[in-house]
Design a protein around this motif. Structure first.
Motif, short mmCIF file in Angstrom:
data_model
loop_
_atom_site.label_atom_id
_atom_site.label_comp_id
_atom_site.label_asym_id
_atom_site.label_seq_id
_atom_site.Cartn_x
_atom_site.Cartn_y
_atom_site.Cartn_z
N PRO A 81 0.84 -1.20 0.00
CA PRO A 81 0.00 0.00 0.00
C PRO A 81 0.87 1.25 0.00
O PRO A 81 1.87 1.32 0.71
CB PRO A 81 -0.80 -0.13 1.31
CG PRO A 81 -0.82 -1.59 1.59
CD PRO A 81 0.50 -2.11 1.10
N PRO B 23 -8.87 1.07 0.89
CA PRO B 23 -7.67 1.44 1.64
C PRO B 23 -7.89 1.39 3.15
O PRO B 23 -6.92 1.23 3.91
CB PRO B 23 -7.38 2.87 1.18
CG PRO B 23 -8.05 2.97 -0.15
CD PRO B 23 -9.27 2.10 -0.07
N GLU C 94 -6.23 -1.54 4.77
CA GLU C 94 -4.78 -1.74 4.66
C GLU C 94 -4.18 -2.02 6.04
O GLU C 94 -4.40 -1.27 6.99
CB GLU C 94 -4.12 -0.48 4.07
CG GLU C 94 -4.45 -0.26 2.61
CD GLU C 94 -3.89 1.04 2.06
OE1 GLU C 94 -3.24 1.77 2.84
OE2 GLU C 94 -4.11 1.34 0.87
N TYR D 101 -4.33 1.28 8.34
CA TYR D 101 -5.01 2.52 7.97
C TYR D 101 -5.49 3.30 9.19
O TYR D 101 -5.37 4.52 9.24
CB TYR D 101 -6.18 2.20 7.05
CG TYR D 101 -6.94 3.40 6.55
CD1 TYR D 101 -6.53 4.08 5.40
CD2 TYR D 101 -8.09 3.85 7.21
CE1 TYR D 101 -7.23 5.18 4.93
CE2 TYR D 101 -8.79 4.95 6.75
CZ TYR D 101 -8.36 5.61 5.61
OH TYR D 101 -9.05 6.70 5.15
N ALA E 34 -4.23 8.25 0.74
CA ALA E 34 -4.49 6.84 0.41
C ALA E 34 -5.83 6.68 -0.31
O ALA E 34 -5.93 5.94 -1.30
CB ALA E 34 -4.47 5.99 1.68
N ALA F 241 -6.43 5.57 -4.30
CA ALA F 241 -7.32 4.47 -4.67
C ALA F 241 -8.30 4.90 -5.75
O ALA F 241 -8.56 4.16 -6.71
CB ALA F 241 -8.07 3.96 -3.43
#
Length: 470
Positions: free
Chosen positions: A269, A330, A333, A351, A362, A366
């Motif tokens: 990520p 995300p 993550e 996250y 993030a 995405a």
């Protein structure tokens, strides 16, 4: 009454004249911005489209490596056994990571550092047999990523993309002005059946729809850039936040970064790429020695999503780093670092632990990559890429049709009336300060215009500029 109708007030004539001048000035800037922006946008849209469909294209192009037959009644071999097969096939080379099969008919993928560079090695999970390898940077999607990120030209390519992104903002804003201000004239030309009127109308309407998306993609892509991204990250860090996640539980000495552990992996990520990797304690050797299967099991127990990617320990103090699959969200993550001896979780970070700025970035990335809101984001992004390609083709085509027969560029003539419109001057200066490469290239263009183009007769005629004043 009749006198008023026959002779409009001077102020209205002046306003109309200023509006016409502003229109031509914006048209000129839109025209020149396109020279840099269109070639780069065409590359970015095409490579972005390839990258978007990578999960469909690559298995089709490399079915012999990426797809397997699942024999009836046969279960997958332990990952540690598959790892040993890879090490036997590549003796002396370092196996960097392993990624679980994404489906029952897909291969296990191992990333290996070889003297010739990184290689993705594919293993049949049922027979445990090495099927072959690919250079990840020479696959169709790998080349697309390198072109999309830096035009395969390193720092210089990154700078060109950043400059083009800055000028794309100018092109989008001037395009909106031209679309709104010129709608009546376009309608008249279309009604009169003028040559090129339909194409210009379609270009304007498509641009009006795509402009907002273009501005979003430019802004969401700026954190990747070498100048704006790096400088803004420095500013964010100085104010106690960050674009990237920094795992406080993983701090150690010496430290390494997750993206250094997996330099060729696209499974890290973005926000976790700069997070520190902790260390195992060799004093725990008295316990059982963990394996890649241990890391997978620990990941499953802790709720990480499959297919997981496991970064392998690089030395006796390294850890197994299990990265959960959070492609469409995300918010899911998360990475676990597993001690290579006792199999305990050294640290976990995800996250929910990110700084707020890293969370925003993030989510933006995405959306930028078409993997948020599931299928809707995917197809909207695909349509956007096709729309950008259409714009990059129709723009030059419109110029080609209206270009002058003389040896001239055919650029619209006009100057931005910055003195008469201080608000516009403030906007230009603010944009130049906010986007440093835009400001530098704008200053270079203005100096070139004043010191060279307006003073050399041949260049003045070709670029359609006025002679210097005074």
């Amino acid at each position: 009454m009749s006198a008023v109708l026959e002779a409009p007030p001077a102020v209205d004539q002046e306003t109309r004249k200023r509006g016409a001048g502003l229109f031509r000035a914006f048209w000129r800037w839109h025209f020149y911005a396109s020279f840099l922006v269109v070639p780069v946008l065409l590359v970015l849209a095409t490579t972005g489209l390839i990258y978007l469909f990578r999960f469909q294209l690559e298995p089709m192009l490399h079915a012999d490596l990426m797809k397997v037959d699942r024999p009836a009644g046969l279960v997958a071999q332990p990952y540690e056994s598959q790892l040993e097969e890879v090490r036997a096939a590549y003796p002396g080379d370092r196996v960097v990571s392993m990624t679980e099969p994404s489906a029952p008919n897909r291969s296990t993928v191992f990333s290996v550092d070889t003297p010739a560079g990184a290689r993705d090695v594919f293993v049949d999970p049922y027979e445990g047999k090495v099927l072959g390898a690919l250079n990840p940077d020479r696959t169709l999607s790998g080349v697309a990523i390198l072109l999309h990120g830096e035009l395969m030209a390193g720092r210089w390519g990154d700078a060109v993309i950043e400059i083009a992104a800055c000028w794309a903002i100018v092109m989008a804003l001037t395009g909106y002005y031209l679309f709104l201000r010129g709608r009546v004239a376009r309608a008249r030309r279309r009604a009169a059946g003028a040559a090129g009127a339909v194409l210009r109308s379609r270009h304007g309407r498509t641009g009006a729809v795509l402009g907002v998306g273009l501005l979003f993609l430019v802004v969401s892509g700026l954190p990747w850039t070498g100048v704006w991204g790096a400088k803004t990250q420095e500013l964010a860090t100085s104010h106690g936040t960050s674009f990237w996640a920094e795992d406080p539980g993983a701090l150690s000495n010496p430290t390494s970064k997750l993206d250094e552990s997996l330099p060729h992996s696209h499974n890290v990520p973005w926000a976790l790429g700069k997070s520190e990797v902790p260390r195992s304690d060799p004093a725990d050797r008295t316990g059982s020695v963990a394996t890649v299967d241990t890391a997978i099991e620990v990941g499953h127990r802790n709720g990480l999503r499959s297919p997981m990617t496991i970064a392998l320990p690089t030395d006796s103090k390294g850890v197994f780093s299990a990265i959960g699959y959070a492609f469409h969200d995300p918010g899911q993550e998360r990475t676990l670092h597993v001690d290579q001896y006792g199999g305990r979780v050294v640290s976990t970070y995800g996250y929910r632990d990110y700084p707020m700025l890293a969370k925003v970035v993030a989510q933006g990335i995405a959306l930028h990559e078409g993997r948020r809101v599931s299928v809707l984001n995917f197809w909207v992004t695909a349509a956007f890429c096709l729309g950008v390609i259409f714009m990059c083709v129709t723009g030059p085509l419109m110029w080609w049709r209206r270009r002058p027969k003389s040896k001239a560029l055919g650029a619209p003539r006009g100057r931005l009336p910055l003195r008469a419109t201080p608000g516009l001057a403030v906007l230009v200066v603010a944009l130049g300060l906010f986007l440093p490469l835009f400001g530098l290239t704008l200053a270079a263009v203005l100096l070139l215009d004043q010191l060279v183009l307006r003073r050399v007769a041949g260049l003045r005629a070709w670029f359609n500029v006025s002679p210097p004043r005074g």
